[in-house]
Motif scaffolding. Structure first.
Motif, PDB file in Angstrom:
ATOM      1  N   HIS A   1      11.333  -8.481   6.321  1.00  0.00           N
ATOM      2  CA  HIS A   1      11.227  -7.391   5.371  1.00  0.00           C
ATOM      3  C   HIS A   1      10.548  -6.213   6.034  1.00  0.00           C
ATOM      4  O   HIS A   1       9.850  -6.380   7.020  1.00  0.00           O
ATOM      5  CB  HIS A   1      10.427  -7.852   4.147  1.00  0.00           C
ATOM      6  CG  HIS A   1      11.047  -9.046   3.484  1.00  0.00           C
ATOM      7  ND1 HIS A   1      12.162  -8.942   2.683  1.00  0.00           N
ATOM      8  CD2 HIS A   1      10.750 -10.370   3.538  1.00  0.00           C
ATOM      9  CE1 HIS A   1      12.510 -10.148   2.265  1.00  0.00           C
ATOM     10  NE2 HIS A   1      11.665 -11.036   2.777  1.00  0.00           N
TER      11      HIS A   1
ATOM     12  N   GLU B   1       6.356  -1.615   5.663  1.00  0.00           N
ATOM     13  CA  GLU B   1       5.750  -0.591   4.805  1.00  0.00           C
ATOM     14  C   GLU B   1       5.312  -1.193   3.468  1.00  0.00           C
ATOM     15  O   GLU B   1       6.033  -1.998   2.877  1.00  0.00           O
ATOM     16  CB  GLU B   1       6.803   0.497   4.564  1.00  0.00           C
ATOM     17  CG  GLU B   1       6.275   1.760   3.953  1.00  0.00           C
ATOM     18  CD  GLU B   1       7.425   2.723   3.644  1.00  0.00           C
ATOM     19  OE1 GLU B   1       7.148   3.879   3.382  1.00  0.00           O
ATOM     20  OE2 GLU B   1       8.602   2.288   3.644  1.00  0.00           O
ATOM     21  N   SER B   2       4.139  -0.767   2.943  1.00  0.00           N
ATOM     22  CA  SER B   2       3.672  -1.265   1.641  1.00  0.00           C
ATOM     23  C   SER B   2       4.506  -0.627   0.529  1.00  0.00           C
ATOM     24  O   SER B   2       5.148   0.408   0.725  1.00  0.00           O
ATOM     25  CB  SER B   2       2.212  -0.891   1.411  1.00  0.00           C
ATOM     26  OG  SER B   2       1.443  -1.140   2.535  1.00  0.00           O
ATOM     27  N   SER B   3       4.438  -1.238  -0.634  1.00  0.00           N
ATOM     28  CA  SER B   3       5.172  -0.662  -1.772  1.00  0.00           C
ATOM     29  C   SER B   3       4.483   0.626  -2.227  1.00  0.00           C
ATOM     30  O   SER B   3       3.312   0.849  -1.918  1.00  0.00           O
ATOM     31  CB  SER B   3       5.215  -1.676  -2.923  1.00  0.00           C
ATOM     32  OG  SER B   3       3.907  -1.825  -3.430  1.00  0.00           O
ATOM     33  N   LYS B   4       5.221   1.472  -2.946  1.00  0.00           N
ATOM     34  CA  LYS B   4       4.689   2.773  -3.386  1.00  0.00           C
ATOM     35  C   LYS B   4       3.429   2.597  -4.222  1.00  0.00           C
ATOM     36  O   LYS B   4       2.454   3.332  -4.061  1.00  0.00           O
ATOM     37  CB  LYS B   4       5.752   3.515  -4.208  1.00  0.00           C
ATOM     38  CG  LYS B   4       6.793   4.202  -3.354  1.00  0.00           C
ATOM     39  CD  LYS B   4       7.050   5.620  -3.869  1.00  0.00           C
ATOM     40  CE  LYS B   4       7.845   6.453  -2.884  1.00  0.00           C
ATOM     41  NZ  LYS B   4       9.257   6.003  -2.711  1.00  0.00           N
ATOM     42  N   GLU B   5       3.465   1.591  -5.105  1.00  0.00           N
ATOM     43  CA  GLU B   5       2.325   1.382  -6.003  1.00  0.00           C
ATOM     44  C   GLU B   5       1.073   1.038  -5.196  1.00  0.00           C
ATOM     45  O   GLU B   5      -0.010   1.573  -5.435  1.00  0.00           O
ATOM     46  CB  GLU B   5       2.596   0.249  -7.000  1.00  0.00           C
ATOM     47  CG  GLU B   5       3.780   0.459  -7.936  1.00  0.00           C
ATOM     48  CD  GLU B   5       5.098   0.046  -7.296  1.00  0.00           C
ATOM     49  OE1 GLU B   5       5.252  -1.133  -6.976  1.00  0.00           O
ATOM     50  OE2 GLU B   5       5.963   0.932  -7.073  1.00  0.00           O
ATOM     51  N   ASP B   6       1.241   0.143  -4.188  1.00  0.00           N
ATOM     52  CA  ASP B   6       0.101  -0.256  -3.356  1.00  0.00           C
ATOM     53  C   ASP B   6      -0.486   0.949  -2.642  1.00  0.00           C
ATOM     54  O   ASP B   6      -1.706   1.131  -2.577  1.00  0.00           O
ATOM     55  CB  ASP B   6       0.529  -1.306  -2.316  1.00  0.00           C
ATOM     56  CG  ASP B   6       0.753  -2.658  -2.962  1.00  0.00           C
ATOM     57  OD1 ASP B   6       0.405  -2.783  -4.161  1.00  0.00           O
ATOM     58  OD2 ASP B   6       1.268  -3.566  -2.293  1.00  0.00           O
ATOM     59  N   ALA B   7       0.407   1.803  -2.095  1.00  0.00           N
ATOM     60  CA  ALA B   7      -0.056   2.967  -1.345  1.00  0.00           C
ATOM     61  C   ALA B   7      -0.837   3.904  -2.260  1.00  0.00           C
ATOM     62  O   ALA B   7      -1.913   4.406  -1.900  1.00  0.00           O
ATOM     63  CB  ALA B   7       1.137   3.692  -0.728  1.00  0.00           C
ATOM     64  N   GLN B   8      -0.286   4.124  -3.474  1.00  0.00           N
ATOM     65  CA  GLN B   8      -0.965   5.032  -4.410  1.00  0.00           C
ATOM     66  C   GLN B   8      -2.319   4.468  -4.834  1.00  0.00           C
ATOM     67  O   GLN B   8      -3.308   5.189  -4.926  1.00  0.00           O
ATOM     68  CB  GLN B   8      -0.077   5.272  -5.631  1.00  0.00           C
ATOM     69  CG  GLN B   8       0.726   6.549  -5.461  1.00  0.00           C
ATOM     70  CD  GLN B   8       1.954   6.590  -6.352  1.00  0.00           C
ATOM     71  OE1 GLN B   8       2.130   5.743  -7.228  1.00  0.00           O
ATOM     72  NE2 GLN B   8       2.785   7.612  -6.136  1.00  0.00           N
TER      73      GLN B   8
END
Lengths: 267, 351
Positions: B116, B119-126
């Motif tokens: 996979h 990159e982390s998911s958008k939610e994790d980054a936010q």
């Protein structure tokens, strides 16, 4: 006579004439030379004369008929002068097979001995008769049983180990020359080498490295040589450095091979 | 660029130019199809484990049969060898047998492991950004300017100690090279044989002779001052050689430095300071075993090969009143490897 004339066009005729002429010359030389030899070397022993004959046959092509040395036109030395090198140098070079050289090379290696003990002694006597030089050492001067091993080790590591390695395993010099291994060398030859400084080796004369010092060094070398080697692989006997190299190259090589086998597909 | 890319037809899914080759075809092993081969592999594995067992038993046997004897180094070597071999064989063959077992006899199935994006998911980054911003806000880094500025000042000055400590190696040190600029050689110091400390007369030296020597004053340094002794030895070690008078050339100013062809040189290589005395009597070259620097002792110690850049320093010799070899003084330049201020020293003085 007519039979000879009839065969004058035979293919072997020219060879026969040459053979007769050479035989004649040899006869003439035999007639002349004994008188000239007698006039110069009347007072010497038969050993020296025998040595001179051996010298003329086996050594003079490089060292000159009077052992004065031969220098080529371009200034390079074909063979150095042997006047004053003494009996010890001759005994060392001939009895270890270094002389006569197989070919004119950068270094004369140890090889099969070409002369018998009597012939070597005769050659040594002849060269020693030319001028005074170091004599062949007496047995008690190099008897390893009489020396001080620990002092010999100190002397060896200071004076000899730079070229021959701390345990006498030899080492490299410049331009393909090398310091030979000292294991399996007779004590008298080790002594003579220090005394006379053969080839690249410097002289360690009695004035600075006394006879006793030399005997101590020989004792040390023979003691090191007699040490057992349980693994069967001495790797220079210089300890962790060469052992580490062995482990890194061979040991790690085996492990890398095992890792490659581990990842390979089974057939 | 655009013309080229338009020529390439996108193949496969998502415009990937290289199609997914899929799984390679399954090739059955010999041990899967041939029961004899399987039996053979089984025997191999059990033999490996069997030898490993013998290795462990051998270790115990060797340990009991060859106990260490106080002061017997030969026994120590033998014991080391046997213990190492048996334990090593035991460990290595257990591993080897396990792998052979897995490769030849355990089920042979290919499995797919999905990869996979990292990159982390958008939610994790936010969430991470929000947490960072909350932290900044709570610490008051933007608000409490006094703390912020004093921290910046502390960080800005942190490199200063480093500059000073490294500066010791360079121009900031008041006198960095005093120790190495001179040796214990002085006017009239006798040249003595290393190890035996016997003084040397010129007539003891034969042509072709090599002597490893030290200054006589070395012996006078008390044994208790070990570091001083070692330092003195490390810089003052010399070699004496003798050659025929027509075999060497003399640099102007060194005419009276030799005694009838007896020359004295520093034993310390000018590259990185290895002690050298690999003197070749016929070529009059001296080789350093560390990096193959070669010095022509018949030509004032000049470098003829290798990484060294300065000639080997020569020591001027004289004969003292009792007829022994002695030094005319210290070396004219510092001996040993190069360092920053080396060129500024002559006759032990800073110039």
């Amino acid at each position: 006579m007519t039979a000879l004339l009839a065969k004058r066009r035979h293919p072997m005729a020219a060879l026969m004439v040459m053979a007769v002429a050479l035989a004649g010359l040899a006869g003439l030389y035999a007639l002349v030379s004994p008188s000239s030899q007698a006039s110069t070397t009347t007072a010497t022993s038969t050993q020296i004369e025998e040595g001179k004959e051996l010298f003329l046959v086996g050594c003079s092509s490089c060292h000159g008929v009077n052992a004065e040395g031969v220098v080529r036109e371009d200034g390079t030395v074909l063979g150095p002068t042997l006047i004053g090198v003494g009996a010890a140098a001759v005994d060392f070079q001939v009895a270890t097979g270094r002389m006569p050289m197989a070919r004119n090379d950068i270094q004369a290696p140890r090889k099969t001995v070409a002369y018998t003990e009597e012939q070597t002694a005769a050659l040594a006597a002849f060269v020693a008769s030319l001028a005074p030089g170091p004599a062949i050492p007496e047995a008690e001067q190099y008897d390893p049983a009489l020396g001080d091993i620990s002092r010999g080790g100190e002397l060896f590591r200071t004076n000899c180990a730079q070229c021959h390695n701390t345990t006498g395993q030899g080492g490299a010099l410049t331009l393909g020359k090398y310091a030979p291994k000292l294991t399996g060398v007779a004590p008298e030859h080790i002594y003579a080498a220090m005394l006379t400084g053969p080839q690249s080796m410097p002289v360690f004369g009695d004035g600075v490295l006394t006879s006793e010092d030399k005997r101590d060094i020989i004792s040390y070398l023979k003691n090191v040589e007699s040490e057992p080697n349980p693994g069967g692989l001495g790797v220079g006997r210089i300890g962790p450095v060469s052992e580490g190299l062995w482990v890194w190259l061979i040991g790690l090589g085996v492990l890398i091979g095992a890792a490659a086998w581990l990842g390979a597909r089974s057939s | 660029m655009t013309t080229h890319s338009s020529e390439v037809e996108p193949v496969g899914q998502g415009g990937d130019p290289l199609p997914d080759p899929g799984m390679p075809p399954h090739t059955p092993r010999l041990t899967d199809s041939d029961p004899k081969a399987a039996k053979r592999a089984e025997r191999q594995v059990s033999v490996m484990f069997g030898i490993a067992t013998l290795g462990s038993i051998g270790f115990v046997a060797a340990y009991l049969a060859f106990p260490l004897i106080e002061g017997d180094l030969d026994r120590l070597q033998l014991s080391n060898l046997l213990l190492g071999l048996t334990l090593g064989a035991s460990l290595f063959l257990i591993g080897l047998g396990a792998i052979q077992w897995a490769k030849k006899l355990m089920p042979d199935v290919e499995m797919v492991q999905e990869r996979h994006p990292l990159e982390s998911s958008k939610e994790d980054a936010q969430a991470a950004i929000a947490a960072f911003e909350a932290g900044t806000e709570e610490s008051g880094f933007g608000r409490r300017t006094l703390i912020r500025n004093s921290l910046l000042g502390a960080l800005a000055l942190l490199p200063l100690p480093i500059v000073f400590i490294l500066g010791d190696m360079g121009p900031l040190n008041p006198n960095p090279a005093k120790v190495r600029a001179s040796t214990i050689w002085a006017k009239g110091t006798r040249v003595v044989n290393d190890v035996t400390f016997e003084p040397i007369r010129p007539e003891d030296m034969e042509v072709g002779q090599l002597v490893n020597a030290l200054p006589a004053t070395y012996e006078e340094i008390p044994e208790e001052q070990g570091a001083e002794r070692l330092t003195a030895r490390a810089f003052a070690s010399v070699i004496l050689i003798r050659m025929e008078l027509d075999e060497f050339v003399i640099e102007p100013g060194r005419e009276d430095w030799h005694i009838d062809g007896i020359l004295c040189y520093s034993k310390i290589c000018t590259h990185v300071g290895c002690p050298i005395s690999l003197y070749e009597q016929q070529t009059h070259n001296m080789l350093c075993p560390c990096h193959q620097s070669t010095f022509a002792l018949a030509d004032n110690g000049k470098v003829v090969f290798g990484p060294a850049r300065r000639p080997l320093p020569q020591l001027a010799l004289e004969v003292d009143a009792e007829g022994y070899l002695a030094a005319q003084g210290d070396f004219p330049q510092p001996v040993g490897p190069s360092y920053w201020e080396r060129a500024k020293f002559e006759n032990g003085e800073r110039i």
